[in-house]
Design a protein around this motif. Sequence first.
Motif, mmCIF file in Angstrom:
data_model
loop_
_atom_site.group_PDB
_atom_site.id
_atom_site.type_symbol
_atom_site.label_atom_id
_atom_site.label_comp_id
_atom_site.label_asym_id
_atom_site.label_seq_id
_atom_site.Cartn_x
_atom_site.Cartn_y
_atom_site.Cartn_z
ATOM 1 N N GLY A 1 27.140 16.114 6.288
ATOM 2 C CA GLY A 1 27.118 15.179 7.419
ATOM 3 C C GLY A 1 25.712 14.904 7.900
ATOM 4 O O GLY A 1 25.354 13.753 8.211
ATOM 5 N N ARG A 2 24.888 15.937 7.976
ATOM 6 C CA ARG A 2 23.487 15.745 8.365
ATOM 7 C C ARG A 2 22.757 14.879 7.338
ATOM 8 O O ARG A 2 21.949 14.015 7.700
ATOM 9 N N GLU A 3 23.027 15.133 6.063
ATOM 10 C CA GLU A 3 22.362 14.367 5.020
ATOM 11 C C GLU A 3 22.697 12.883 5.147
ATOM 12 O O GLU A 3 21.834 12.019 4.940
ATOM 13 N N ARG A 4 23.925 12.613 5.522
ATOM 14 C CA ARG A 4 24.370 11.223 5.638
ATOM 15 C C ARG A 4 23.839 10.556 6.911
ATOM 16 O O ARG A 4 23.341 9.422 6.873
ATOM 17 N N ASP A 5 23.947 11.244 8.055
ATOM 18 C CA ASP A 5 23.646 10.612 9.338
ATOM 19 C C ASP A 5 22.248 10.922 9.862
ATOM 20 O O ASP A 5 21.616 10.063 10.496
ATOM 21 N N LEU A 6 21.779 12.141 9.626
ATOM 22 C CA LEU A 6 20.556 12.580 10.270
ATOM 23 C C LEU A 6 19.303 12.286 9.451
ATOM 24 O O LEU A 6 18.254 11.945 10.018
ATOM 25 N N ARG A 7 19.402 12.396 8.144
ATOM 26 C CA ARG A 7 18.198 12.197 7.320
ATOM 27 C C ARG A 7 17.583 10.812 7.523
ATOM 28 O O ARG A 7 16.351 10.708 7.680
ATOM 29 N N PRO A 8 18.368 9.723 7.528
ATOM 30 C CA PRO A 8 17.724 8.412 7.753
ATOM 31 C C PRO A 8 16.998 8.339 9.094
ATOM 32 O O PRO A 8 15.914 7.748 9.178
ATOM 33 N N MET A 9 17.553 8.935 10.136
ATOM 34 C CA MET A 9 16.910 8.917 11.451
ATOM 35 C C MET A 9 15.597 9.703 11.425
ATOM 36 O O MET A 9 14.587 9.272 12.002
ATOM 37 N N MET A 10 15.596 10.839 10.743
ATOM 38 C CA MET A 10 14.397 11.669 10.696
ATOM 39 C C MET A 10 13.308 11.021 9.847
ATOM 40 O O MET A 10 12.120 11.060 10.204
ATOM 41 N N GLU A 11 13.685 10.400 8.735
ATOM 42 C CA GLU A 11 12.681 9.723 7.907
ATOM 43 C C GLU A 11 12.095 8.530 8.643
ATOM 44 O O GLU A 11 10.877 8.276 8.571
ATOM 45 N N ASP A 12 12.936 7.802 9.375
ATOM 46 C CA ASP A 12 12.448 6.659 10.144
ATOM 47 C C ASP A 12 11.484 7.117 11.242
ATOM 48 O O ASP A 12 10.462 6.474 11.491
ATOM 49 N N PHE A 13 11.788 8.236 11.892
ATOM 50 C CA PHE A 13 10.898 8.745 12.942
ATOM 51 C C PHE A 13 9.545 9.131 12.356
ATOM 52 O O PHE A 13 8.496 8.874 12.957
ATOM 53 N N PHE A 14 9.545 9.742 11.201
ATOM 54 C CA PHE A 14 8.295 10.180 10.576
ATOM 55 C C PHE A 14 7.394 8.971 10.289
ATOM 56 O O PHE A 14 6.185 8.986 10.591
ATOM 57 N N THR A 15 7.977 7.910 9.725
ATOM 58 C CA THR A 15 7.203 6.689 9.453
ATOM 59 C C THR A 15 6.691 6.074 10.746
ATOM 60 O O THR A 15 5.528 5.646 10.832
ATOM 61 N N TRP A 16 7.560 6.013 11.743
ATOM 62 C CA TRP A 16 7.176 5.433 13.043
ATOM 63 C C TRP A 16 6.057 6.244 13.690
ATOM 64 O O TRP A 16 5.092 5.683 14.224
ATOM 65 N N ALA A 17 6.146 7.567 13.676
ATOM 66 C CA ALA A 17 5.137 8.413 14.312
ATOM 67 C C ALA A 17 3.786 8.269 13.609
ATOM 68 O O ALA A 17 2.735 8.275 14.263
ATOM 69 N N GLN A 18 3.789 8.150 12.284
ATOM 70 C CA GLN A 18 2.532 7.957 11.561
ATOM 71 C C GLN A 18 1.845 6.662 11.989
ATOM 72 O O GLN A 18 0.618 6.626 12.188
ATOM 73 N N ALA A 19 2.645 5.592 12.162
ATOM 74 C CA ALA A 19 2.064 4.312 12.588
ATOM 75 C C ALA A 19 1.550 4.386 14.018
ATOM 76 O O ALA A 19 0.486 3.856 14.348
ATOM 77 N N ARG A 20 2.306 5.043 14.901
ATOM 78 C CA ARG A 20 1.878 5.134 16.306
ATOM 79 C C ARG A 20 0.614 5.976 16.455
ATOM 80 O O ARG A 20 -0.192 5.754 17.348
ATOM 81 N N ARG A 21 0.445 6.943 15.576
ATOM 82 C CA ARG A 21 -0.740 7.803 15.708
ATOM 83 C C ARG A 21 -2.017 7.009 15.466
ATOM 84 O O ARG A 21 -3.062 7.294 16.060
ATOM 85 N N MET A 22 -1.962 6.006 14.599
ATOM 86 C CA MET A 22 -3.141 5.187 14.336
ATOM 87 C C MET A 22 -3.556 4.415 15.579
ATOM 88 O O MET A 22 -4.715 4.003 15.706
ATOM 89 N N GLU A 23 -2.625 4.187 16.515
ATOM 90 C CA GLU A 23 -2.915 3.403 17.719
ATOM 91 C C GLU A 23 -3.283 4.279 18.913
ATOM 92 O O GLU A 23 -3.718 3.773 19.943
#
Length: 595
Positions: free
Chosen positions: A425-447
Amino acid sequence: MSEPMDIPAAEQIARLLAQVESLSRDNERLAADNAKLARAAAEAARVPAELERELRDELAAVRAERDRLVEMVLLANQRFFGCRSEKVVPDQLSLFNDMEAAADPGAAEPEAVPAEPRRRGGKRVVDYSKLEQVVVRHELPESARECPECGSELQEFKIEVTYALRMVPARLVAERRERAVYRCPACCAANAAGEDAAAAIVRAPMPAMPIKGSFATPSLIAYVLNGKYVNALPLYRMEYDFKCLGAPISRQNMANWAMRAWELWLSRLRARMKALLLEGDIVHADESEVQVLKEPGREAKCKSRMWLFASPACSKPIFIYEYNPTRSGKVAEGFLRGWSGWLCTDGYRPYFTLENGGEVVNVACMVHIRRKFAEIVKSVGGDAKAEAACSVALAARRRIDAMFAADSRFDGMAAAGDFEGRRLGRERDLRPMMEDFFTWAQARRMEASPRMALDNALKYAVGYWPYAMNALGDGRLELDNNLAERAIKPFVIGRKNFLFSDTPRGAEASAGIYSVVATAKANGLNPRKYLEWLLEEMPNAADLGDPAYLDSLMPWSDSVPEEIRLKPEAAAEAAKMADDPIIDIDPSAFSEDGE
């Protein structure tokens, strides 16, 4: 005056050429002077511009430093004086006026039910049938048993029963231990007559005391250990209580009892608990400060560390405290020597560089990542003000909150033991949210502005997010390290009450006794009664080195007497009372990454 025509033409031409050459040289000098003046003018114009740029840059740097310092002050004020809970809607009581804050005249007291307790109206039920009962009867005197209407004698026809609770203060009882000694009259007579016969004398067996030569019984030692390590009472307060009870028991006596009880008996139990903990493949870890006054080679003001290693929520609760003078990663390496498995921790860097000879997979705590964003939001005045300012910290915190909410849907699976279902269940629902957060946080850190709290929070999140995602690898793992934080909280509370340990030996004993009582509490036992039972059983054991015997003393063993166990609902309630699971227990160590 001679006429110009008298000068030869060649001479005139020569003079003209000389004049032209002189004028040319003058023009060159004028051009050089003009260029020099132009350069001087340009330089004069450039200096103010550069000075202005330098002043503007310096002003911007000063303003950035000011903003950083103001932010640091706001965060420090929030951590030390603000609400410590990280819940979005906290409900905190003041430490000073907790009675006034907690008082509610409309709150109902627990319902009194003498037998067969039943939940009614949402009230808690006190089952008085489980308590010692004393009947207090209220009757009319003989002279008052006259009918107020006709004067006839009144007759009792029913009893109205209500219950009240009375506190019986602790009291000391002096046990006069009389040991019967037997002899054989015939053998003694023969021996007295000079015959070759031994005088048979037999003493009645008597249980061994926990500390040889001491008057301290298991119940008295357990009372002292429970007071210090469960209720966080300093020994000098218990010394005063004993004095009021009529027994001049000094704090030195109590300290000696604790040390001897640890060294003789409880240390063996703690060693077995550690072995059982390391048989599993999931360990939670945390540490906190402790001050030891008389430590060889160190000043009294130096801070040492109390480490905690705990079993996961999916197994039998085991909590092992370990004292060490340093916060070095060598401590964790030594404790986990040869161990392989999942290590769940905060972002303290040495946890992630262990060289213990095993295969360790680090799992970072998402609550610690969330905490840095939550503190920024609180420092600016809360969600409303942060949202008005389009706060990146608020957006980050809400994204992490959404992940916790999504993960909570699988809690039922974990409770039922379906850990593979939870993982899928985590693999299905949680992994996409966590991967999206990681990408978003990397972009925000540049700003983000360098060295500001948001930059630090994003740096921490980006650095430890891959380790946080390791929790997706096994359904038994949690997204946070709250289990270890809750477990080390009792030590932190106790540390504030007795402030320090006197010697490393005392700190090690405290760590060991904390291990036993914390594990007992987590397994639903009354820690005082459990300690008393251990101190009765272990001094009379045949072989303390037998692992099977030590296993029979473990808090989850069927050998533990029933009267030591709390009722399941009481044990569950006690576990809930630990404290808010999302809390910074050591504000002085805000930076968990060790940088």
